[in-house]
Design a protein around this motif. Sequence first.
Motif, PDB file in Angstrom:
ATOM      1  N   ARG A   1     -28.697  16.084  61.648  1.00 19.21           N
ATOM      2  CA  ARG A   1     -29.193  17.203  62.453  1.00 19.21           C
ATOM      3  C   ARG A   1     -28.696  18.542  61.923  1.00 19.21           C
ATOM      4  O   ARG A   1     -29.029  19.578  62.489  1.00 19.21           O
ATOM      5  CB  ARG A   1     -28.716  17.031  63.898  1.00 19.21           C
ATOM      6  CG  ARG A   1     -29.244  15.781  64.593  1.00 19.21           C
ATOM      7  CD  ARG A   1     -28.410  15.380  65.776  1.00 19.21           C
ATOM      8  NE  ARG A   1     -27.055  14.983  65.343  1.00 19.21           N
ATOM      9  CZ  ARG A   1     -26.160  14.419  66.146  1.00 19.21           C
ATOM     10  NH1 ARG A   1     -26.466  14.178  67.402  1.00 19.21           N
ATOM     11  NH2 ARG A   1     -24.971  14.086  65.694  1.00 19.21           N
ATOM     12  N   GLY A   2     -27.877  18.511  60.891  1.00 18.40           N
ATOM     13  CA  GLY A   2     -27.326  19.757  60.348  1.00 18.40           C
ATOM     14  C   GLY A   2     -26.000  20.136  60.929  1.00 18.40           C
ATOM     15  O   GLY A   2     -25.475  21.207  60.615  1.00 18.40           O
ATOM     16  N   ARG A   3     -25.419  19.271  61.745  1.00 19.25           N
ATOM     17  CA  ARG A   3     -24.112  19.575  62.353  1.00 19.25           C
ATOM     18  C   ARG A   3     -22.987  19.170  61.404  1.00 19.25           C
ATOM     19  O   ARG A   3     -23.103  18.169  60.694  1.00 19.25           O
ATOM     20  CB  ARG A   3     -23.960  18.818  63.678  1.00 19.25           C
ATOM     21  CG  ARG A   3     -25.011  19.185  64.711  1.00 19.25           C
ATOM     22  CD  ARG A   3     -24.847  18.330  65.972  1.00 19.25           C
ATOM     23  NE  ARG A   3     -25.877  18.617  66.966  1.00 19.25           N
ATOM     24  CZ  ARG A   3     -25.997  18.004  68.123  1.00 19.25           C
ATOM     25  NH1 ARG A   3     -25.163  17.007  68.427  1.00 19.25           N
ATOM     26  NH2 ARG A   3     -26.959  18.333  68.946  1.00 19.25           N
ATOM     27  N   PRO A   4     -21.902  19.936  61.379  1.00 19.74           N
ATOM     28  CA  PRO A   4     -20.780  19.582  60.497  1.00 19.74           C
ATOM     29  C   PRO A   4     -20.236  18.196  60.840  1.00 19.74           C
ATOM     30  O   PRO A   4     -20.028  17.870  62.005  1.00 19.74           O
ATOM     31  CB  PRO A   4     -19.740  20.670  60.791  1.00 19.74           C
ATOM     32  CG  PRO A   4     -20.530  21.816  61.333  1.00 19.74           C
ATOM     33  CD  PRO A   4     -21.663  21.205  62.104  1.00 19.74           C
ATOM     34  N   ALA A   5     -20.022  17.388  59.823  1.00 13.02           N
ATOM     35  CA  ALA A   5     -19.416  16.072  59.998  1.00 13.02           C
ATOM     36  C   ALA A   5     -17.964  16.155  59.599  1.00 13.02           C
ATOM     37  O   ALA A   5     -17.620  16.838  58.641  1.00 13.02           O
ATOM     38  CB  ALA A   5     -20.154  15.033  59.141  1.00 13.02           C
ATOM     39  N   PRO A   6     -17.079  15.495  60.327  1.00  8.97           N
ATOM     40  CA  PRO A   6     -15.641  15.589  60.021  1.00  8.97           C
ATOM     41  C   PRO A   6     -15.285  14.847  58.734  1.00  8.97           C
ATOM     42  O   PRO A   6     -15.808  13.770  58.473  1.00  8.97           O
ATOM     43  CB  PRO A   6     -14.971  14.945  61.237  1.00  8.97           C
ATOM     44  CG  PRO A   6     -16.011  14.018  61.799  1.00  8.97           C
ATOM     45  CD  PRO A   6     -17.332  14.665  61.530  1.00  8.97           C
ATOM     46  N   TRP A   7     -14.418  15.473  57.963  1.00  6.46           N
ATOM     47  CA  TRP A   7     -13.969  14.850  56.735  1.00  6.46           C
ATOM     48  C   TRP A   7     -12.983  13.713  57.056  1.00  6.46           C
ATOM     49  O   TRP A   7     -12.762  12.831  56.252  1.00  6.46           O
ATOM     50  CB  TRP A   7     -13.262  15.848  55.816  1.00  6.46           C
ATOM     51  CG  TRP A   7     -14.160  16.933  55.308  1.00  6.46           C
ATOM     52  CD1 TRP A   7     -14.219  18.238  55.737  1.00  6.46           C
ATOM     53  CD2 TRP A   7     -15.135  16.832  54.250  1.00  6.46           C
ATOM     54  NE1 TRP A   7     -15.156  18.940  55.011  1.00  6.46           N
ATOM     55  CE2 TRP A   7     -15.736  18.105  54.083  1.00  6.46           C
ATOM     56  CE3 TRP A   7     -15.557  15.793  53.430  1.00  6.46           C
ATOM     57  CZ2 TRP A   7     -16.724  18.366  53.139  1.00  6.46           C
ATOM     58  CZ3 TRP A   7     -16.535  16.042  52.490  1.00  6.46           C
ATOM     59  CH2 TRP A   7     -17.113  17.304  52.348  1.00  6.46           C
TER      60      TRP A   7
END
Length: 233
Positions: free
Chosen positions: A227-233
Amino acid sequence: MSHPRRSLVTGANRGLGLEFAQQLLERGDHVVATCRQPGRASALNGLVGEYPGRLHMLPLNIADPRSIAELARELPLVCDGLDLLVNNAGVLHSGERFGSVPPANLDDSFRTNASGPLLLTQALAPVLAEGARVVNLSSSWGSVSELEAFRTPSYAISKAAQNMVTALLAKALGERGIVVLAMNPGWVQTDMGGAHAELTPSESVAGMLKVIETAGADDSGRFLDWRGRPAPW
Protein backbone atom coordinates in the motif's frame (compact mmCIF):
# COMPACT_ATOMS: atom_id res chain seq x y z
CA MET A 1 7.53 8.07 -21.89
CA SER A 2 7.69 8.07 -25.72
CA HIS A 3 8.04 4.30 -26.04
CA PRO A 4 6.21 1.41 -24.34
CA ARG A 5 7.72 0.64 -20.96
CA ARG A 6 10.11 -2.28 -20.91
CA SER A 7 9.90 -4.57 -17.91
CA LEU A 8 11.64 -7.72 -16.76
CA VAL A 9 10.13 -10.02 -14.13
CA THR A 10 11.97 -12.96 -12.58
CA GLY A 11 10.14 -16.04 -11.32
CA ALA A 12 7.27 -15.22 -13.67
CA ASN A 13 5.93 -18.74 -14.11
CA ARG A 14 3.50 -18.56 -11.17
CA GLY A 15 2.23 -16.57 -8.20
CA LEU A 16 3.18 -12.93 -7.89
CA GLY A 17 5.64 -13.11 -10.79
CA LEU A 18 2.95 -14.34 -13.17
CA GLU A 19 0.57 -11.67 -11.89
CA PHE A 20 3.20 -8.97 -12.42
CA ALA A 21 3.69 -10.15 -16.01
CA GLN A 22 -0.07 -10.18 -16.61
CA GLN A 23 -0.72 -6.70 -15.22
CA LEU A 24 2.33 -5.18 -16.92
CA LEU A 25 1.15 -6.58 -20.25
CA GLU A 26 -2.34 -5.24 -19.60
CA ARG A 27 -0.97 -1.75 -19.08
CA GLY A 28 0.92 -1.91 -22.37
CA ASP A 29 4.46 -2.85 -21.39
CA HIS A 30 6.86 -4.99 -23.34
CA VAL A 31 7.66 -7.75 -20.85
CA VAL A 32 10.59 -10.12 -20.52
CA ALA A 33 9.48 -12.95 -18.23
CA THR A 34 12.07 -15.31 -16.80
CA CYS A 35 11.88 -18.63 -14.98
CA ARG A 36 13.99 -21.75 -14.72
CA GLN A 37 12.07 -23.77 -17.32
CA PRO A 38 10.02 -21.58 -19.68
CA GLY A 39 8.84 -24.61 -21.66
CA ARG A 40 6.97 -25.89 -18.61
CA ALA A 41 5.43 -22.53 -17.67
CA SER A 42 1.99 -23.28 -19.13
CA ALA A 43 0.19 -20.19 -17.77
CA LEU A 44 2.98 -17.91 -18.95
CA ASN A 45 3.05 -19.55 -22.36
CA GLY A 46 -0.67 -18.90 -22.60
CA LEU A 47 -0.01 -15.17 -22.40
CA VAL A 48 2.27 -15.25 -25.44
CA GLY A 49 -0.71 -15.73 -27.74
CA GLU A 50 -2.71 -13.02 -26.01
CA TYR A 51 0.04 -10.42 -26.33
CA PRO A 52 1.91 -11.18 -29.57
CA GLY A 53 5.25 -9.45 -29.85
CA ARG A 54 5.10 -7.98 -26.34
CA LEU A 55 6.03 -10.97 -24.18
CA HIS A 56 9.38 -12.70 -24.38
CA MET A 57 10.36 -15.64 -22.19
CA LEU A 58 13.95 -16.36 -21.24
CA PRO A 59 15.44 -19.00 -18.93
CA LEU A 60 17.01 -17.86 -15.67
CA ASN A 61 18.15 -19.63 -12.54
CA ILE A 62 18.68 -16.62 -10.28
CA ALA A 63 20.88 -18.68 -7.95
CA ASP A 64 23.38 -19.48 -10.73
CA PRO A 65 25.82 -16.69 -11.75
CA ARG A 66 26.38 -18.42 -15.10
CA SER A 67 22.64 -18.28 -15.83
CA ILE A 68 22.60 -14.59 -14.93
CA ALA A 69 25.50 -13.93 -17.31
CA GLU A 70 23.72 -15.81 -20.10
CA LEU A 71 20.54 -13.78 -19.58
CA ALA A 72 22.54 -10.56 -19.76
CA ARG A 73 23.96 -11.72 -23.11
CA GLU A 74 20.56 -12.75 -24.51
CA LEU A 75 18.50 -9.78 -23.32
CA PRO A 76 19.62 -7.31 -26.03
CA LEU A 77 18.24 -9.73 -28.64
CA VAL A 78 14.68 -9.18 -27.40
CA CYS A 79 14.80 -5.83 -25.57
CA ASP A 80 16.77 -2.61 -26.09
CA GLY A 81 16.68 -1.54 -22.43
CA LEU A 82 14.72 -1.78 -19.20
CA ASP A 83 12.49 0.68 -17.37
CA LEU A 84 11.49 -1.76 -14.63
CA LEU A 85 13.24 -4.78 -13.10
CA VAL A 86 11.18 -6.88 -10.69
CA ASN A 87 13.34 -9.27 -8.66
CA ASN A 88 10.53 -11.61 -7.67
CA ALA A 89 12.10 -15.09 -7.89
CA GLY A 90 12.52 -16.58 -4.44
CA VAL A 91 12.60 -19.77 -2.41
CA LEU A 92 11.24 -20.75 0.98
CA HIS A 93 12.30 -24.00 2.65
CA SER A 94 9.54 -25.00 5.05
CA GLY A 95 9.75 -27.26 8.07
CA GLU A 96 13.05 -25.97 9.46
CA ARG A 97 13.58 -26.49 13.20
CA PHE A 98 16.25 -25.14 15.53
CA GLY A 99 18.99 -27.71 15.91
CA SER A 100 18.46 -29.20 12.50
CA VAL A 101 18.59 -26.35 9.96
CA PRO A 102 20.30 -27.85 6.88
CA PRO A 103 23.31 -25.84 5.69
CA ALA A 104 22.15 -26.45 2.11
CA ASN A 105 18.92 -24.56 2.86
CA LEU A 106 20.88 -21.54 4.05
CA ASP A 107 23.12 -21.60 0.99
CA ASP A 108 20.23 -22.01 -1.46
CA SER A 109 18.12 -19.31 0.22
CA PHE A 110 20.95 -16.80 0.26
CA ARG A 111 21.91 -17.43 -3.37
CA THR A 112 18.29 -17.20 -4.54
CA ASN A 113 16.84 -14.48 -2.33
CA ALA A 114 19.80 -12.18 -1.66
CA SER A 115 22.90 -12.55 -3.79
CA GLY A 116 20.85 -13.45 -6.88
CA PRO A 117 18.97 -10.13 -7.04
CA LEU A 118 22.21 -8.23 -6.40
CA LEU A 119 24.14 -10.04 -9.13
CA LEU A 120 21.27 -9.80 -11.62
CA THR A 121 20.79 -6.08 -11.06
CA GLN A 122 24.54 -5.57 -11.34
CA ALA A 123 24.64 -7.52 -14.62
CA LEU A 124 21.67 -5.61 -16.08
CA ALA A 125 22.72 -2.17 -14.82
CA PRO A 126 24.12 -1.15 -18.24
CA VAL A 127 20.69 -1.60 -19.86
CA LEU A 128 18.64 0.07 -17.10
CA ALA A 129 17.25 3.35 -18.42
CA GLU A 130 17.83 6.64 -16.64
CA GLY A 131 15.09 6.89 -14.01
CA ALA A 132 14.29 3.16 -14.14
CA ARG A 133 12.83 1.27 -11.18
CA VAL A 134 14.27 -1.83 -9.49
CA VAL A 135 11.94 -3.68 -7.13
CA ASN A 136 13.05 -6.44 -4.77
CA LEU A 137 10.18 -8.53 -3.43
CA SER A 138 10.87 -8.81 0.28
CA SER A 139 8.80 -10.07 3.22
CA SER A 140 7.78 -9.16 6.75
CA TRP A 141 9.64 -12.34 7.75
CA GLY A 142 12.84 -10.51 6.85
CA SER A 143 12.08 -7.76 9.36
CA VAL A 144 14.31 -7.96 12.44
CA SER A 145 12.04 -5.71 14.51
CA GLU A 146 8.93 -7.80 13.77
CA LEU A 147 10.51 -11.14 14.66
CA GLU A 148 8.18 -13.09 16.98
CA ALA A 149 9.49 -16.65 16.89
CA PHE A 150 12.10 -18.96 15.42
CA ARG A 151 10.62 -19.75 12.01
CA THR A 152 11.88 -20.33 8.46
CA PRO A 153 15.39 -19.13 9.40
CA SER A 154 16.94 -19.61 5.98
CA TYR A 155 14.16 -17.53 4.39
CA ALA A 156 14.15 -14.86 7.11
CA ILE A 157 17.94 -14.45 7.07
CA SER A 158 18.09 -14.23 3.28
CA LYS A 159 15.26 -11.68 3.10
CA ALA A 160 16.94 -9.52 5.75
CA ALA A 161 20.09 -9.68 3.63
CA GLN A 162 18.05 -8.81 0.55
CA ASN A 163 16.86 -5.65 2.31
CA MET A 164 20.50 -4.60 2.66
CA VAL A 165 20.93 -5.38 -1.04
CA THR A 166 18.15 -2.89 -1.75
CA ALA A 167 19.84 -0.18 0.32
CA LEU A 168 23.19 -0.82 -1.36
CA LEU A 169 21.72 -0.78 -4.87
CA ALA A 170 19.96 2.50 -4.12
CA LYS A 171 23.35 4.03 -3.34
CA ALA A 172 25.01 2.49 -6.39
CA LEU A 173 22.34 3.53 -8.90
CA GLY A 174 21.14 6.78 -7.36
CA GLU A 175 23.27 9.04 -9.56
CA ARG A 176 21.37 7.77 -12.60
CA GLY A 177 18.00 8.55 -11.04
CA ILE A 178 17.18 4.86 -10.67
CA VAL A 179 14.79 4.16 -7.79
CA VAL A 180 15.35 0.91 -5.90
CA LEU A 181 12.64 -0.40 -3.56
CA ALA A 182 12.22 -3.31 -1.18
CA MET A 183 8.53 -4.26 -1.13
CA ASN A 184 6.50 -6.39 1.24
CA PRO A 185 3.64 -7.77 -0.90
CA GLY A 186 1.58 -8.71 2.14
CA TRP A 187 0.17 -12.14 2.95
CA VAL A 188 -0.86 -13.35 -0.50
CA GLN A 189 -2.75 -16.40 -1.78
CA THR A 190 0.15 -18.09 -3.56
CA ASP A 191 1.88 -21.45 -3.20
CA MET A 192 4.09 -19.79 -0.59
CA GLY A 193 1.35 -17.84 1.22
CA GLY A 194 -1.34 -20.52 1.18
CA ALA A 195 -5.01 -20.49 0.27
CA HIS A 196 -6.12 -18.72 3.45
CA ALA A 197 -3.96 -15.62 2.98
CA GLU A 198 -5.50 -12.16 3.16
CA LEU A 199 -4.78 -10.89 -0.37
CA THR A 200 -5.19 -12.18 -3.89
CA PRO A 201 -2.19 -11.85 -6.19
CA SER A 202 -4.18 -9.36 -8.25
CA GLU A 203 -4.77 -7.08 -5.25
CA SER A 204 -1.18 -7.24 -4.07
CA VAL A 205 0.40 -6.58 -7.47
CA ALA A 206 -2.04 -3.80 -8.37
CA GLY A 207 -1.16 -2.07 -5.12
CA MET A 208 2.57 -2.52 -5.61
CA LEU A 209 2.46 -1.17 -9.16
CA LYS A 210 0.78 1.99 -7.91
CA VAL A 211 3.55 2.43 -5.34
CA ILE A 212 6.24 1.75 -7.92
CA GLU A 213 4.70 4.22 -10.34
CA THR A 214 4.57 7.08 -7.85
CA ALA A 215 7.82 6.44 -5.95
CA GLY A 216 10.36 9.24 -6.15
CA ALA A 217 14.06 9.63 -5.54
CA ASP A 218 13.48 10.12 -1.81
CA ASP A 219 11.88 6.65 -1.66
CA SER A 220 14.91 4.85 -3.10
CA GLY A 221 16.36 2.37 -0.66
CA ARG A 222 13.17 2.21 1.42
CA PHE A 223 11.20 -0.84 2.56
CA LEU A 224 7.50 -0.33 1.73
CA ASP A 225 4.43 -2.53 1.81
CA TRP A 226 1.98 -3.07 -1.05
CA ARG A 227 0.00 0.00 0.00
CA GLY A 228 3.05 2.26 0.10
CA ARG A 229 3.33 2.30 3.88
CA PRO A 230 6.79 2.06 5.47
CA ALA A 231 7.64 -1.50 6.51
CA PRO A 232 9.80 -2.00 9.60
CA TRP A 233 13.34 -3.15 9.06
